[in-house]
Design a protein around this motif. Structure first.
Motif, PDB file in Angstrom:
ATOM      1  N   THR A  76       8.027  20.963 -25.102  1.00 63.08           N
ATOM      2  CA  THR A  76       6.712  21.244 -26.327  1.00 63.08           C
ATOM      3  C   THR A  76       5.615  22.553 -27.017  1.00 63.08           C
ATOM      4  O   THR A  76       5.830  22.525 -27.755  1.00 63.08           O
ATOM      5  CB  THR A  76       6.001  20.158 -26.363  1.00 63.08           C
ATOM      6  OG1 THR A  76       5.055  19.568 -25.870  1.00 63.08           O
ATOM      7  CG2 THR A  76       7.019  18.989 -26.711  1.00 63.08           C
ATOM      8  N   ILE A  77       5.591  22.627 -25.651  1.00 61.95           N
ATOM      9  CA  ILE A  77       4.837  24.545 -25.673  1.00 61.95           C
ATOM     10  C   ILE A  77       5.276  25.129 -25.771  1.00 61.95           C
ATOM     11  O   ILE A  77       4.169  25.865 -26.805  1.00 61.95           O
ATOM     12  CB  ILE A  77       3.305  23.785 -24.618  1.00 61.95           C
ATOM     13  CG1 ILE A  77       2.925  23.047 -24.165  1.00 61.95           C
ATOM     14  CG2 ILE A  77       3.018  25.069 -24.348  1.00 61.95           C
ATOM     15  CD1 ILE A  77       1.761  22.779 -23.495  1.00 61.95           C
ATOM     16  N   PRO A  81       6.875  26.133 -30.342  1.00 56.97           N
ATOM     17  CA  PRO A  81       6.227  25.894 -31.164  1.00 56.97           C
ATOM     18  C   PRO A  81       6.765  24.993 -32.726  1.00 56.97           C
ATOM     19  O   PRO A  81       7.541  24.332 -32.921  1.00 56.97           O
ATOM     20  CB  PRO A  81       6.163  27.713 -32.134  1.00 56.97           C
ATOM     21  CG  PRO A  81       6.914  28.100 -30.976  1.00 56.97           C
ATOM     22  CD  PRO A  81       7.345  27.761 -30.808  1.00 56.97           C
ATOM     23  N   THR A 103       4.671  25.884 -18.560  1.00 51.77           N
ATOM     24  CA  THR A 103       4.763  27.199 -19.259  1.00 51.77           C
ATOM     25  C   THR A 103       4.328  28.952 -18.169  1.00 51.77           C
ATOM     26  O   THR A 103       3.098  29.150 -17.692  1.00 51.77           O
ATOM     27  CB  THR A 103       4.471  27.130 -20.702  1.00 51.77           C
ATOM     28  OG1 THR A 103       3.217  27.663 -20.022  1.00 51.77           O
ATOM     29  CG2 THR A 103       4.235  25.731 -20.878  1.00 51.77           C
ATOM     30  N   ASN A 153      -0.813  11.951 -29.703  1.00 51.85           N
ATOM     31  CA  ASN A 153      -1.014  12.776 -28.625  1.00 51.85           C
ATOM     32  C   ASN A 153      -0.441  11.152 -27.408  1.00 51.85           C
ATOM     33  O   ASN A 153      -1.274  10.422 -28.078  1.00 51.85           O
ATOM     34  CB  ASN A 153      -2.203  13.138 -28.933  1.00 51.85           C
ATOM     35  CG  ASN A 153      -2.251  13.582 -27.868  1.00 51.85           C
ATOM     36  OD1 ASN A 153      -2.088  13.011 -26.700  1.00 51.85           O
ATOM     37  ND2 ASN A 153      -2.045  14.820 -27.424  1.00 51.85           N
ATOM     38  N   TYR A 193       3.393  30.944 -20.177  1.00 46.46           N
ATOM     39  CA  TYR A 193       1.775  31.341 -21.234  1.00 46.46           C
ATOM     40  C   TYR A 193       0.842  31.049 -20.260  1.00 46.46           C
ATOM     41  O   TYR A 193       0.377  31.045 -20.162  1.00 46.46           O
ATOM     42  CB  TYR A 193       2.106  30.691 -22.639  1.00 46.46           C
ATOM     43  CG  TYR A 193       3.530  31.151 -23.143  1.00 46.46           C
ATOM     44  CD1 TYR A 193       4.072  31.858 -23.353  1.00 46.46           C
ATOM     45  CD2 TYR A 193       4.048  29.967 -23.881  1.00 46.46           C
ATOM     46  CE1 TYR A 193       5.252  33.159 -23.894  1.00 46.46           C
ATOM     47  CE2 TYR A 193       5.334  30.918 -24.554  1.00 46.46           C
ATOM     48  CZ  TYR A 193       5.810  31.256 -24.317  1.00 46.46           C
ATOM     49  OH  TYR A 193       6.941  32.156 -25.503  1.00 46.46           O
ATOM     50  N   GLU A 194       0.653  29.786 -19.470  1.00 45.35           N
ATOM     51  CA  GLU A 194      -0.291  28.854 -18.538  1.00 45.35           C
ATOM     52  C   GLU A 194      -0.628  29.690 -17.936  1.00 45.35           C
ATOM     53  O   GLU A 194      -1.429  29.834 -16.366  1.00 45.35           O
ATOM     54  CB  GLU A 194       0.344  27.503 -19.220  1.00 45.35           C
ATOM     55  CG  GLU A 194       0.221  26.638 -20.112  1.00 45.35           C
ATOM     56  CD  GLU A 194       0.158  25.212 -19.757  1.00 45.35           C
ATOM     57  OE1 GLU A 194       0.343  23.614 -19.955  1.00 45.35           O
ATOM     58  OE2 GLU A 194       1.708  24.329 -18.983  1.00 45.35           O
ATOM     59  N   ARG A 206       5.624  18.029 -21.332  1.00 41.90           N
ATOM     60  CA  ARG A 206       5.426  18.839 -22.130  1.00 41.90           C
ATOM     61  C   ARG A 206       5.301  20.001 -22.193  1.00 41.90           C
ATOM     62  O   ARG A 206       5.257  20.868 -23.481  1.00 41.90           O
ATOM     63  CB  ARG A 206       3.882  18.605 -21.563  1.00 41.90           C
ATOM     64  CG  ARG A 206       2.740  19.192 -22.635  1.00 41.90           C
ATOM     65  CD  ARG A 206       0.903  18.808 -21.703  1.00 41.90           C
ATOM     66  NE  ARG A 206       1.222  19.451 -19.922  1.00 41.90           N
ATOM     67  CZ  ARG A 206       1.045  20.576 -19.977  1.00 41.90           C
ATOM     68  NH1 ARG A 206       1.352  21.654 -21.443  1.00 41.90           N
ATOM     69  NH2 ARG A 206       1.379  21.663 -18.629  1.00 41.90           N
ATOM     70  N   PRO A 207       5.535  20.859 -20.813  1.00 39.79           N
ATOM     71  CA  PRO A 207       6.039  22.227 -20.893  1.00 39.79           C
ATOM     72  C   PRO A 207       7.271  22.696 -22.538  1.00 39.79           C
ATOM     73  O   PRO A 207       6.967  23.265 -23.147  1.00 39.79           O
ATOM     74  CB  PRO A 207       6.529  22.933 -19.741  1.00 39.79           C
ATOM     75  CG  PRO A 207       5.678  21.402 -18.718  1.00 39.79           C
ATOM     76  CD  PRO A 207       5.971  20.177 -19.833  1.00 39.79           C
TER      77      PRO A 207
END
Length: 311
Positions: free
Chosen positions: A62-63, A66, A17, A123, A19-20, A59-60
């Motif tokens: 879902t990150i 929110p 992402t 998870n 953000y990462e 995964r990205p």
């Protein structure tokens, strides 16, 4: 033209992402440079990736969304659930959020909202995802009752610890029934209820479940599933389906049964049953075609040969 600054090592092998990337010190300009594909806003994929782990790919999404979890067809595929689900492989990513929030709307994503209980979100190797049982319910709307039964049997089967590294089933009858009671009115729930009524503990594969259902639909008695049968002193076999009263065992031979070593083992099994007075019926993929009519005919013939007659 200047070459761009290399990405941090941790961002070169997986989708990530923005953000990462920012946390890793990557500038906004670098994220716009060619060599990074943008499948959806806030998500970047290094172009040099030849193959992406399915979990890492999802995964990205879902990150950047929110309070979300991978669900429906995406969760069905990641959990490797058996059974036919339309759209399972169409490439879209399914994301669910609580029904108090807005539905996800972004490129390549199918958004869903619903009510979720704490044990329905888990998870999976760093990915927030709906549990196997909840995924079964979420997919019920698009699946047939028999296919839902295949999944239910998979969730309920007792694992073999020596091969699977676990000793508990993925779900229990009571647990699945309780989950259905929580979500009254959910689309597909009536099909899920009917599938749970048909489900049995003991089936080791989707084909075993389909064979059992085909036999019962055509009026044959319900068999026992993968129960140990003592055939003599120290000889115990565990047929896929068994009719103890008639001493008829039924085995589904999958693709692995064409290997030489397996053929030898299969012959030994058949000899063990024969010595004990049992009749072993072997079913292959071709017998399951055309609604398993050939399979049903073989088992019916064996049962009638041993004294069973339709009521």
């Amino acid at each position: 033209m200047r070459n761009p600054r290399p990405l941090p090592v941790e961002l070169t092998a997986v989708p990530f992402t923005v953000y990462e990337a920012a946390d890793a010190g990557v500038s906004a300009g670098r994220l716009r440079y060619r060599g990074l594909s943008i499948p959806s806003r806030g998500v970047r994929i290094p172009a040099q990736l030849a193959a992406v782990d399915p979990i890492a790919k999802v995964r990205p999404y879902t990150i950047v969304t929110p309070f979300s979890a991978a669900s429906h067809a995406t969760a069905f595929k990641l959990w490797d659930l058996p059974g036919f689900l339309p759209g399972r492989d169409d490439g879209r990513i399914h994301i669910s959020r609580p029904d108090t929030m807005a539905i996800v709307r972004r490129t390549g994503v199918v958004g869903h909202v619903g009510q979720f209980f704490a044990d329905e979100i888990v998870n999976l190797n760093g990915l927030v995802i709906t549990s196997r049982p909840r995924t079964w319910l979420d997919c019920a709307r698009k699946m047939g009752i028999d296919e839902l039964t295949v999944v239910a049997d998979h969730l309920l089967r007792i694992p073999r610890p020596e091969f699977e590294g676990r000793s508990e089933p993925y779900a229990t009858m009571a647990g699945l029934a309780d989950m259905l009671d929580r979500h009254k009115g959910t689309p597909g729930i009536q099909k899920a209820r009917l599938a749970l009524e048909q489900a049995r503990i003991g089936s080791d594969s989707a084909q075993e479940t389909k064979l059992r259902l085909a036999l019962e639909y055509r009026g044959l008695p319900e068999p026992q599933l993968n129960v140990p049968v003592e055939l003599g002193a120290g000889v115990v076999r565990q047929p896929d389906l068994a009719y103890r009263e008639q001493k008829v065992a039924v085995e589904y031979d999958g693709e692995g049964h064409s290997e030489t070593a397996q053929i030898v083992r299969d012959i030994a099994r058949e000899e063990d049953f024969a010595r004990a007075g049992w009749l072993l019926v072997r079913i292959s993929r071709r017998h399951m075609e055309n609604e398993a009519r050939a399979a049903v005919a073989k088992v019916r013939s064996a049962l009638m040969n041993r004294g069973w007659s339709p009521k």
